[in-house]
Design an enzyme around this catalytic site. Sequence first.
Site, PDB file in Angstrom:
ATOM      1  N   LYS A 102     -16.690   4.422-109.985  1.00 30.04           N
ATOM      2  CA  LYS A 102     -16.857   3.991-108.600  1.00 30.04           C
ATOM      3  C   LYS A 102     -16.173   5.005-107.697  1.00 30.04           C
ATOM      4  O   LYS A 102     -14.958   5.235-107.798  1.00 30.04           O
ATOM      5  CB  LYS A 102     -16.240   2.605-108.424  1.00 30.04           C
ATOM      6  CG  LYS A 102     -16.347   2.085-107.005  1.00 30.04           C
ATOM      7  CD  LYS A 102     -15.868   0.653-106.929  1.00 30.04           C
ATOM      8  CE  LYS A 102     -15.872   0.139-105.513  1.00 30.04           C
ATOM      9  NZ  LYS A 102     -15.315  -1.208-105.417  1.00 30.04           N
ATOM     10  N   LYS A 160     -21.490   3.709-109.078  1.00 29.20           N
ATOM     11  CA  LYS A 160     -21.584   3.240-107.709  1.00 29.20           C
ATOM     12  C   LYS A 160     -20.987   4.274-106.771  1.00 29.20           C
ATOM     13  O   LYS A 160     -19.887   4.741-107.046  1.00 29.20           O
ATOM     14  CB  LYS A 160     -20.809   1.925-107.619  1.00 29.20           C
ATOM     15  CG  LYS A 160     -20.743   1.320-106.252  1.00 29.20           C
ATOM     16  CD  LYS A 160     -19.927   0.069-106.335  1.00 29.20           C
ATOM     17  CE  LYS A 160     -19.786  -0.493-104.937  1.00 29.20           C
ATOM     18  NZ  LYS A 160     -18.952  -1.653-104.898  1.00 29.20           N
TER      19      LYS A 160
HETATM   20  C1  PBG Z   1     -14.802  -3.617-103.488  1.00 31.33           C
HETATM   21  C2  PBG Z   1     -16.277  -3.550-103.384  1.00 31.33           C
HETATM   22  C3  PBG Z   1     -16.963  -2.566-102.679  1.00 31.33           C
HETATM   23  C4  PBG Z   1     -18.311  -2.896-102.728  1.00 31.33           C
HETATM   24  C5  PBG Z   1     -18.431  -4.018-103.530  1.00 31.33           C
HETATM   25  N1  PBG Z   1     -17.149  -4.432-103.931  1.00 31.33           N
HETATM   26  C6  PBG Z   1     -16.556  -1.317-102.090  1.00 31.33           C
HETATM   27  C7  PBG Z   1     -15.322  -1.077-101.387  1.00 31.33           C
HETATM   28  O1  PBG Z   1     -15.102  -1.669-100.315  1.00 31.33           O
HETATM   29  O2  PBG Z   1     -14.562  -0.229-101.849  1.00 31.33           O
HETATM   30  C8  PBG Z   1     -19.358  -2.121-102.015  1.00 31.33           C
HETATM   31  C9  PBG Z   1     -20.720  -2.626-102.057  1.00 31.33           C
HETATM   32  C10 PBG Z   1     -21.649  -2.016-101.081  1.00 31.33           C
HETATM   33  O3  PBG Z   1     -21.280  -1.104-100.304  1.00 31.33           O
HETATM   34  O4  PBG Z   1     -22.805  -2.442-101.093  1.00 31.33           O
HETATM   35  N2  PBG Z   1     -14.261  -4.193-104.496  1.00 31.33           N
END
Ligand code: PBG
Length: 324
Positions: free
Chosen positions: A193, A246
Amino acid sequence: MNFQRHRRLRRTDSMRSLVRETHLHVSDFIYPLFFVEGENVKNEVPSMPGVYHLSLDLLEEEVKEVVSLGIQSIIVFGVPDQKDDCGSSAYDHNGIVQKAIRQIKEIAPSLTVIADTCLCQFTDHGHCGVIENGYVVNDETLKLLAKTAVSQAEAGADIIAPSNMMDGFVAAIRQGLDEAGYTEIPIMSYAVKYASSFYGPFRDAAHSTPQFGDRKTYQMDPANRLEALREAESDIAEGADFLMVKPALSYLDILRELKDRYPLPLVAYNVSGEYSMIKAAAINGWVDEKSIVLEKLISMKRAGADLIITYFAKDAARWLKDNQ
Ligand code: PBG
């Protein structure tokens, strides 16, 4: 003349479909849903047209629509009313996510419900863990994460998807689940991520923008590829059942590399910024939404994704039906 006639295989629709290498199917999609407290709440996220915050009394209608479209799986996010420094509503038996999961499983027992397991929506500082001296501390956070996962499994989650990028999170959650008797609940690790600007609209949606600093001490540097392999390898060693990359679109090379190296089901998270950019362009009439969305989804599968978490899941399910 000696040359290859590649165009032979592109002559007709039917010929093209005979030689098509990648296919999109509705069972590839995982649809994200956001739940909030309150009654009769259906608030559109301003930066994500078509994506809503829903209160639990409107859950049934939404879940039935998802099921009727043939979508097999959803991922559940919660936006709580109460936040504190240790995110305690994340692991509360009556937390918004736990209540939502219980209701969903009652309405649609065969829908696979994935719980996003993180703290950032539940902490008042917006970070994904416990803060000490301005730093997100790893091992203290793991305990809370494992607690969150167990309470989500208790509520009926079919898959636990930890997204906070602490070191050892898969091991901690696996141990927590096993000790609580949830040995059969798989872990879908957000293994790779990146600290990405493409999450901006989600943070509006989840009210989870960090109140100070950024997430660069736990999420990855977009410049790095080998680090992604190290992250994936440690998660596999710790017992991950699925790997996730991601965001998706800017990281198709990483998807391909993980697919080639590791024999685990691979998930691409087509994140909020990727959604909002297309929506904005489509609303302006600058791109054809349907064809551009189907093209980007197929590109993720071609790159190696087996499953795609996407805010376009319902639209794509309809379009695929129309194309049949
Ligand atoms: C954090 C989380 C994030 C997303 C899902 N869970 C990212 C973040 O704020 O670091 C992002 C999902 C998206 O942008 O669609 N745990």
